[in-house]
Design an enzyme around this catalytic site. Sequence first.
Site, PDB file in Angstrom:
ATOM      1  N   ASP A 241      -9.119   0.041   2.147  1.00  0.00           N
ATOM      2  CA  ASP A 241      -8.767   0.616   0.786  1.00  0.00           C
ATOM      3  C   ASP A 241     -10.320   0.006   0.042  1.00  0.00           C
ATOM      4  O   ASP A 241     -10.860   0.809  -0.608  1.00  0.00           O
ATOM      5  CB  ASP A 241      -8.017  -0.020  -0.103  1.00  0.00           C
ATOM      6  CG  ASP A 241      -6.681   0.656   0.192  1.00  0.00           C
ATOM      7  OD1 ASP A 241      -6.565   1.710   1.102  1.00  0.00           O
ATOM      8  OD2 ASP A 241      -5.738   0.599  -0.301  1.00  0.00           O
TER       9      ASP A 241
ATOM     10  N   ASP B 275       1.082  -1.358   0.250  1.00  0.00           N
ATOM     11  CA  ASP B 275       0.097   0.074   0.044  1.00  0.00           C
ATOM     12  C   ASP B 275       0.783   1.193  -0.005  1.00  0.00           C
ATOM     13  O   ASP B 275       1.662   1.326   0.871  1.00  0.00           O
ATOM     14  CB  ASP B 275      -1.037   0.079   1.446  1.00  0.00           C
ATOM     15  CG  ASP B 275      -1.942   1.059   1.314  1.00  0.00           C
ATOM     16  OD1 ASP B 275      -1.170   2.106   1.074  1.00  0.00           O
ATOM     17  OD2 ASP B 275      -2.898   0.983   1.494  1.00  0.00           O
TER      18      ASP B 275
ATOM     19  N   THR C 164      -3.118   5.364  -3.872  1.00  0.00           N
ATOM     20  CA  THR C 164      -2.151   6.185  -3.250  1.00  0.00           C
ATOM     21  C   THR C 164      -0.709   5.981  -3.909  1.00  0.00           C
ATOM     22  O   THR C 164      -0.039   6.735  -3.914  1.00  0.00           O
ATOM     23  CB  THR C 164      -1.707   5.621  -1.819  1.00  0.00           C
ATOM     24  OG1 THR C 164      -2.051   4.144  -1.692  1.00  0.00           O
ATOM     25  CG2 THR C 164      -3.015   5.933  -0.857  1.00  0.00           C
ATOM     26  N   THR C 165      -0.570   4.672  -4.728  1.00  0.00           N
ATOM     27  CA  THR C 165       0.611   4.687  -5.399  1.00  0.00           C
ATOM     28  C   THR C 165       0.720   5.433  -6.651  1.00  0.00           C
ATOM     29  O   THR C 165       1.451   5.974  -6.881  1.00  0.00           O
ATOM     30  CB  THR C 165       0.835   3.135  -5.736  1.00  0.00           C
ATOM     31  OG1 THR C 165       0.539   2.323  -4.625  1.00  0.00           O
ATOM     32  CG2 THR C 165       2.060   2.722  -6.373  1.00  0.00           C
TER      33      THR C 165
END
Length: 557
Positions: free
Chosen positions: A393, A60, A93-94
């Site tokens: 998530d 994550d 998020t990445t």
Amino acid sequence: MQPQVIVLNSSTKRESGSKVHYAIIQAAKAVADIIRTTLGPRSMLKMLLDAGGGIVVTNDGNAILRELDLAHPAAKSMIELSRTQDEEVGDGTTSVIVLAGEMLRVAEAFIDKKYHPTVITRAYNKALEDAITVLDKIAVTIDVEDRATMLGLVKSCIGTKFTSQFGDLIADLAIDSTSMVGVDLGQGLREVDIKKYIKVEKLPGGQLEDSQVLKGVMINKDVVAPSKMRRKIVNPRIILLDCPLEYKKGENQTNAEIVREEDWEVLLRMEEEYIENLCIQILKFKPDLVITEKGLSDLACHYLSKAGVSAIRRVRKTDNNRIAKACGAVIVNRPDELQESDVGTGAGLFQVKKFGDEFFAFIVDCRDPKACTILLRGASKDLLNEVERNLQDAMCVARNIIKNPKLLPGGGATELTVSATLKQKSASIEGIEKWPYEAAALAFEAIPHTLAQNCGINVIRTMTAFQGKHANGENAWIGIDGNTGVIADMKEKKIWDSYTVKAQAFKTAIEAACMLLRIDDVVSGIKRKQAPGSTQAPSKPKVEQEEDADNEQILPE
């Protein structure tokens, strides 16, 4: 020749001009490279040692960057990006970091050519507006009630995570819990408060398949007197209090002088009567279960257990709110203000169970609960932590869809469509801004490029074929299947992305890149401000001790 004037303090370091730009771009690239390999279903995991000596194994983006201790200020602001993305929409998020890093990387060429940063940022902002327009154009609205579509969507969002190997399990948990706690605000709007009303309880032991969404609440408590009180009640009447059921002690110290012996007994009786009255007021409503956030004295426990009422004390405020939402009770501040409407009758079962060495109270099988608990079982702590992150998530994605039911194609298809459309538009842009605008269009390709790279296939060949399919901004649904690296139709493969997540990722990444590009001066070594009015304490005069005097050498006169 004029004498040199020193303005800044000698301990202060200052960098300015293009040197700063290069440093910032390097830092952003470094951060993006750290987590580039964690994008997509074939992603790698990172193992991090945190300050406490524990380990975190995750892919994550936000969880990784949170644990890193970075020195460069620009790198720190990159970390803020993934945190913003995580708090706002919970997923992507990445992608945000990879995209922002790429935006800054393509800007490097223009800084070499002495472009002014404001020109670049102006072009980037224009590209962002156009990108959002493209997203609006290709987005598809879905029916939130259609479970199969919702399941496909949540699965494709957590398909890149570690738990994807457990199939529909996490997606099921996420959809069940978010649809349970959703509240209609009218006008077709729904509010889902994940933080307040969904509690994730991790219990090591058992198998991951045993995880479930409880239609109610579970708390880590046992009844006050296990030997006297029932541990299983069907259809309980529940009263929730946030006042102590014990004798009130005075706010300040009180001294009472007692002259006669009988008065002492009167005092004791008054205390007992006070507690008895409290209990009578509660028992009037024939509850089966009394839960209080504060203390509960032995005497109150006696009265309650005599009436066959189970009691739990010192429950957390947040847990109490959840129980209220689940069983329809109202938390009461004073027992004398209790009404019949405050009693919760929505729960189907109260039961205390033992897991390992601890007791847990379950208030489950509620009718139309607006709060729930997700019970996660698993082999080890690390596994459970990672499952919890993935579940977080998944729940955020489900929440986003419930709030804004629009979908985009996954597998890098959205980014390439945006890229192709922007490339076409760049032809109509006049002036110097045309080139940075085109570069921004190219930067969007970083996501499909990274996806292909993580699959371990021939990146250049795949990307060329992929760009050919998207050449004129059509075929918006053609993307890369992240597992096999084959170019396929995302509709058939059911690889979707939430519109909210994508739009937020684009906005966050480009706005952050613009902000970082406009920095042209870094001044470090600034003194920490002292509190106003506080001067440095004078150093204490040194007092000689006897032994010091012994050690001193006596100089000859």
